[in-house]
Design a protein around this motif. Sequence first.
Motif, short mmCIF file in Angstrom:
data_model
loop_
_atom_site.label_atom_id
_atom_site.label_comp_id
_atom_site.label_asym_id
_atom_site.label_seq_id
_atom_site.Cartn_x
_atom_site.Cartn_y
_atom_site.Cartn_z
N LEU A 137 0.83 -1.20 0.00
CA LEU A 137 0.00 0.00 0.00
C LEU A 137 0.87 1.26 0.00
CD1 LEU A 137 -2.76 -1.03 2.58
CD2 LEU A 137 -2.97 -0.99 0.09
N LEU A 138 1.92 1.25 0.82
CA LEU A 138 2.81 2.40 0.90
C LEU A 138 3.63 2.55 -0.38
CD1 LEU A 138 4.02 1.98 4.58
CD2 LEU A 138 2.54 3.80 3.72
N ARG A 139 4.06 1.44 -0.94
CA ARG A 139 4.83 1.52 -2.18
C ARG A 139 3.98 2.05 -3.33
NH1 ARG A 139 7.70 -3.77 -4.69
NH2 ARG A 139 5.53 -4.25 -5.20
N ASN A 140 2.72 1.62 -3.40
CA ASN A 140 1.83 2.10 -4.45
C ASN A 140 1.62 3.61 -4.35
OD1 ASN A 140 -0.25 1.58 -6.64
ND2 ASN A 140 -1.55 2.50 -5.07
N ALA A 141 1.64 4.12 -3.10
CA ALA A 141 1.48 5.56 -2.88
C ALA A 141 2.79 6.33 -3.06
CB ALA A 141 0.94 5.81 -1.47
N ARG A 142 3.87 5.62 -3.43
CA ARG A 142 5.19 6.22 -3.66
C ARG A 142 5.75 6.85 -2.38
NH1 ARG A 142 3.82 9.21 -9.47
NH2 ARG A 142 3.13 7.33 -10.55
N THR A 143 5.39 6.26 -1.26
CA THR A 143 5.89 6.76 0.03
C THR A 143 7.28 6.23 0.33
OG1 THR A 143 3.64 6.88 0.90
CG2 THR A 143 5.41 6.76 2.52
N LEU A 144 7.59 5.03 -0.13
CA LEU A 144 8.86 4.38 0.18
C LEU A 144 9.93 4.79 -0.82
CD1 LEU A 144 7.46 0.82 0.97
CD2 LEU A 144 7.78 2.76 2.52
N ARG A 145 11.01 5.38 -0.32
CA ARG A 145 12.08 5.88 -1.18
C ARG A 145 13.40 5.26 -0.77
NH1 ARG A 145 10.24 12.29 -1.52
NH2 ARG A 145 8.07 11.86 -2.10
N ALA A 146 13.79 4.26 -1.52
CA ALA A 146 15.00 3.51 -1.19
C ALA A 146 16.23 4.40 -1.28
CB ALA A 146 15.14 2.32 -2.13
N GLY A 147 17.16 4.19 -0.34
CA GLY A 147 18.44 4.89 -0.37
C GLY A 147 18.46 6.22 0.34
N VAL A 148 17.30 6.76 0.71
CA VAL A 148 17.25 8.04 1.42
C VAL A 148 17.56 7.81 2.91
CG1 VAL A 148 15.82 10.01 2.07
CG2 VAL A 148 15.57 8.97 -0.20
N ALA A 149 18.48 8.56 3.45
CA ALA A 149 18.87 8.39 4.85
C ALA A 149 17.68 8.62 5.78
CB ALA A 149 19.99 9.36 5.20
N PRO A 150 17.60 7.88 6.89
CA PRO A 150 16.48 8.05 7.84
C PRO A 150 16.36 9.48 8.35
CG PRO A 150 17.68 6.03 8.32
CD PRO A 150 18.48 6.76 7.27
N LYS A 151 15.17 10.06 8.24
CA LYS A 151 14.95 11.43 8.74
C LYS A 151 13.47 11.74 8.93
CE LYS A 151 15.29 13.53 4.12
NZ LYS A 151 15.84 14.66 3.35
N ILE A 152 12.62 10.71 8.98
CA ILE A 152 11.19 10.94 9.16
C ILE A 152 10.82 10.85 10.63
CG2 ILE A 152 8.86 10.11 8.66
CD1 ILE A 152 9.83 9.18 5.97
N VAL A 153 10.32 11.96 11.18
CA VAL A 153 9.89 12.00 12.58
C VAL A 153 8.36 11.98 12.60
CG1 VAL A 153 9.93 13.29 14.73
CG2 VAL A 153 11.91 13.34 13.20
N VAL A 154 7.81 10.98 13.26
CA VAL A 154 6.36 10.87 13.42
C VAL A 154 5.95 11.68 14.65
CG1 VAL A 154 4.43 9.30 13.91
CG2 VAL A 154 6.26 8.60 12.33
N ASP A 182 12.17 15.46 8.29
CA ASP A 182 10.84 15.54 7.71
C ASP A 182 9.80 15.14 8.75
OD1 ASP A 182 11.67 16.35 5.19
OD2 ASP A 182 12.02 14.30 4.52
N ILE A 183 8.53 15.51 8.50
CA ILE A 183 7.46 15.33 9.47
C ILE A 183 6.39 14.40 8.92
CG2 ILE A 183 5.76 16.46 10.94
CD1 ILE A 183 8.61 17.33 11.54
N CYS A 184 5.98 13.48 9.76
CA CYS A 184 4.86 12.58 9.44
C CYS A 184 3.86 12.65 10.59
CB CYS A 184 5.36 11.14 9.27
SG CYS A 184 4.06 9.91 9.04
N THR A 185 2.59 12.89 10.28
CA THR A 185 1.54 12.93 11.30
C THR A 185 0.28 12.24 10.79
OG1 THR A 185 0.36 14.96 10.65
CG2 THR A 185 2.40 15.25 11.91
N GLY A 186 -0.75 12.28 11.62
CA GLY A 186 -2.05 11.76 11.20
C GLY A 186 -2.78 12.68 10.25
N CYS A 187 -2.19 13.83 9.93
CA CYS A 187 -2.55 14.78 8.88
C CYS A 187 -3.75 15.67 9.17
CB CYS A 187 -2.73 14.08 7.53
SG CYS A 187 -4.30 13.28 7.23
N GLY A 188 -4.34 15.60 10.37
CA GLY A 188 -5.48 16.44 10.69
C GLY A 188 -5.09 17.74 11.37
N PRO A 189 -5.94 18.26 12.27
CA PRO A 189 -5.66 19.52 12.97
C PRO A 189 -4.81 19.29 14.22
CG PRO A 189 -7.84 18.74 13.56
CD PRO A 189 -7.29 17.76 12.56
N GLY A 190 -4.61 20.34 15.00
CA GLY A 190 -3.91 20.23 16.28
C GLY A 190 -2.47 19.79 16.12
#
Length: 457
Positions: A137-154, A182-190
């Motif tokens: 599901l994540l790959r189809n959404a082009r979310t997974l990017r191989a080779g990029v150094a870890p930097k996603i903070v949820v 980079d920032i990852c959230t549940g994408c809503g308000p607050g």
Amino acid sequence: MVINNKTNASISPKGSLATLSQREVQQLREAGEGRVYELFRQCALAILNIGSGSDNAKTLLDAHPDFEIRIHQQDRGIRLELLNAPSAAFVDGEMIASTREMLFSALRDIVYTQSKLESDRVDFESSEGITDYVFHLLRNARTLRAGVAPKIVVCWGGHSINHEEYKYTKTVGHELGLRGLDICTGCGPGVMKGPMKGATIAHAKQRITGARYLGLTEPGIIAAEAPNPIVNELVILPDIEKRLEAFVRVGHGIIIFPGGAGTAEEFLYLLGILMHPDNKDLPFPLILSGPQSSAPYIQQLHEFIGATLGPAAQQRYQIIIDDPHQVAREMAEGIKEVTQYRRVHDDAYHFNWLLKIDESLQHPFDPTHENIAGLKLTRNQPVHELAAQLRRAFSGIVSGNVKVQGIRLIEQHGPYQITGDRDIMQQLDRLLQAFVDQHRMKLPGGSAYEPCYRVVG
């Protein structure tokens, strides 16, 4: 064309989705009867209502009974015809770019999810099969990017937070952005918006282009909490369990800010994973943080974890109060450890394959009254399993608070009945009452909160 603050429009996809098969279009065109169509309609309505301030999916649907989407197959792809759409999604007759992107992201994910479900390649009987499904599901959404150094903070936390807490999340997001994270959230308000907003300024200061503001949601949540417009990558997972797994598989560290029942659910989910014996030595930076005014809330949550899951669970996270610089520094250092660990163990940077997630945390939980009453909230089980059971209790409360199905169940059958060991129930009741007293159950400004649950025992 605008009539009574509603707009009729015809739009085509841009970037995220080019074509659908005739069979996929037919699935979506089954208006009034098709489950896939109705699911897309609900998600689309929420996206078009960005900024409405509502967190009640039923209220949103009731306010727009005449909203309709028609999907047309064309030689060059597809076209969406919107009837009686909220005019706030348009400027001078043109749909806002971010809204358009999210609308077709929703279509992409819902169609692909249905196609995968109908294939015989998905193995929902094993933990590995479920993880593989989330990966696809994540790959189809082009979310997974191989080779990029870890930097996603949820960043997890409440949609119903006060102004001071919101400002704090922006400041933390700014500090994270200055460090190129980079920032990852549940994408809503607050809390789902604040860190992204702070990071946008920091990324601009550092002249960082291509920064990622990843929003992971699921149909029941997005229908109640529309994505915030900063999100530039929206992914809709099919249920809350797949959504939560996506967070911990793509994220490289997690910050938990003040929140309510949904935040407690996420926190318990993660502790249920980290407390599993197979994850004992796996680095995963986890920080609880908030402004000084939120210290009592964080301390209360910390004490709840100690009283129910024990001191070992408390050792899996840090608490940092009123110090955004320190939060960002600790997270950056923690992600360096994650990078080194994955390099040594040949684990992918873009998807945490080594993390063990017990099946009890992967299968969808249906928050019916019978299932809530049947939860095993007792001490005669491993700690990570108790965490999973507590997570389900909070999942039910979230459903009863904001999801269409849960709200209707409460209207029909009354509050959920939550039972278990007496001392656990006392701790749970104390925590939930604090959430109510601090107005952490619903968005501010609405009617008084009516609990959708009763703690018994």
